[in-house]
Design an enzyme around this catalytic site. Sequence first.
Site, mmCIF file in Angstrom:
data_model
loop_
_atom_site.group_PDB
_atom_site.id
_atom_site.type_symbol
_atom_site.label_atom_id
_atom_site.label_comp_id
_atom_site.label_asym_id
_atom_site.label_seq_id
_atom_site.Cartn_x
_atom_site.Cartn_y
_atom_site.Cartn_z
ATOM 1 N N GLU A 54 0.787 -1.196 -0.053
ATOM 2 C CA GLU A 54 -0.034 0.021 -0.140
ATOM 3 C C GLU A 54 0.797 1.311 -0.103
ATOM 4 O O GLU A 54 0.482 2.151 -0.766
ATOM 5 C CB GLU A 54 -0.840 -0.001 1.272
ATOM 6 C CG GLU A 54 -1.993 -1.267 1.007
ATOM 7 C CD GLU A 54 -2.777 -1.171 0.055
ATOM 8 O OE1 GLU A 54 -2.968 -0.144 -0.593
ATOM 9 O OE2 GLU A 54 -3.110 -2.441 -0.474
ATOM 10 N N HIS A 57 1.881 2.113 -3.306
ATOM 11 C CA HIS A 57 1.079 2.942 -4.254
ATOM 12 C C HIS A 57 1.123 4.578 -3.765
ATOM 13 O O HIS A 57 1.082 5.387 -4.577
ATOM 14 C CB HIS A 57 -0.605 2.290 -3.898
ATOM 15 C CG HIS A 57 -0.661 1.178 -4.577
ATOM 16 N ND1 HIS A 57 -0.404 0.620 -5.801
ATOM 17 C CD2 HIS A 57 -1.297 0.020 -3.940
ATOM 18 C CE1 HIS A 57 -0.687 -0.387 -6.037
ATOM 19 N NE2 HIS A 57 -1.450 -0.996 -4.964
#
Length: 213
Positions: A54, A57
């Site tokens: 995550e 990203h």
Amino acid sequence: MFKFTSSEIRDLLIAFFVISLCFSIANVGRDVNGIIQMLPIVMVGVGLGFILHELGHKFVSMKYGYWAEFKLWPQGLIFALITSFFGFVFAAPGAVYTYANYMTDEINGKISIAGPIVNIILALAFLAVAALVYESAFTSQTSLLIFIVCATGYSINSFLAAFNLLPIGNLDGSKVLRWNFGIWIVIMAIAAALTFASMTIGVENIVRLILGY
């Protein structure tokens, strides 16, 4: 600047724990003692795999000047928990949302591919450490524990990479494929090969092949 909101940190911690629990259940079934023993081991692989996926990203999004924030998807967590009792995990606990008025397919693809690439790098790193401690794992409990943690980390991260690269729904693969088919097929092939090897050959046998046994 790399910033987090308090709600984002909360969502990441909840997703991290629940997904770790799901993979523990998928590995040992409904044995409570087995789950308790497996959970810390899985947390290392899932913790690094999920959190860094995550953050990959988020980092690329913010590199392009966008604000990005992880948000929990409660329904995805519940579904992951349900599937874990059937021996697999449909891992969709949430996602990093990038806030932009306009974004090209190229930028969206680069943001999306960052997470799976992080998982592939982690899988290979776990495999390398597993190979380094393999011989001493026969005589040292510490080395054996490290090997088990690394074997689990390799399996989970290779799976997370391959799963997220599937070109379905809102998964990373759909956005990467829309941007560049060639890049998607190469990264997907690597992730799929790592996952296939984990599921068929097994991590210990992969390590033995690397070491020339």
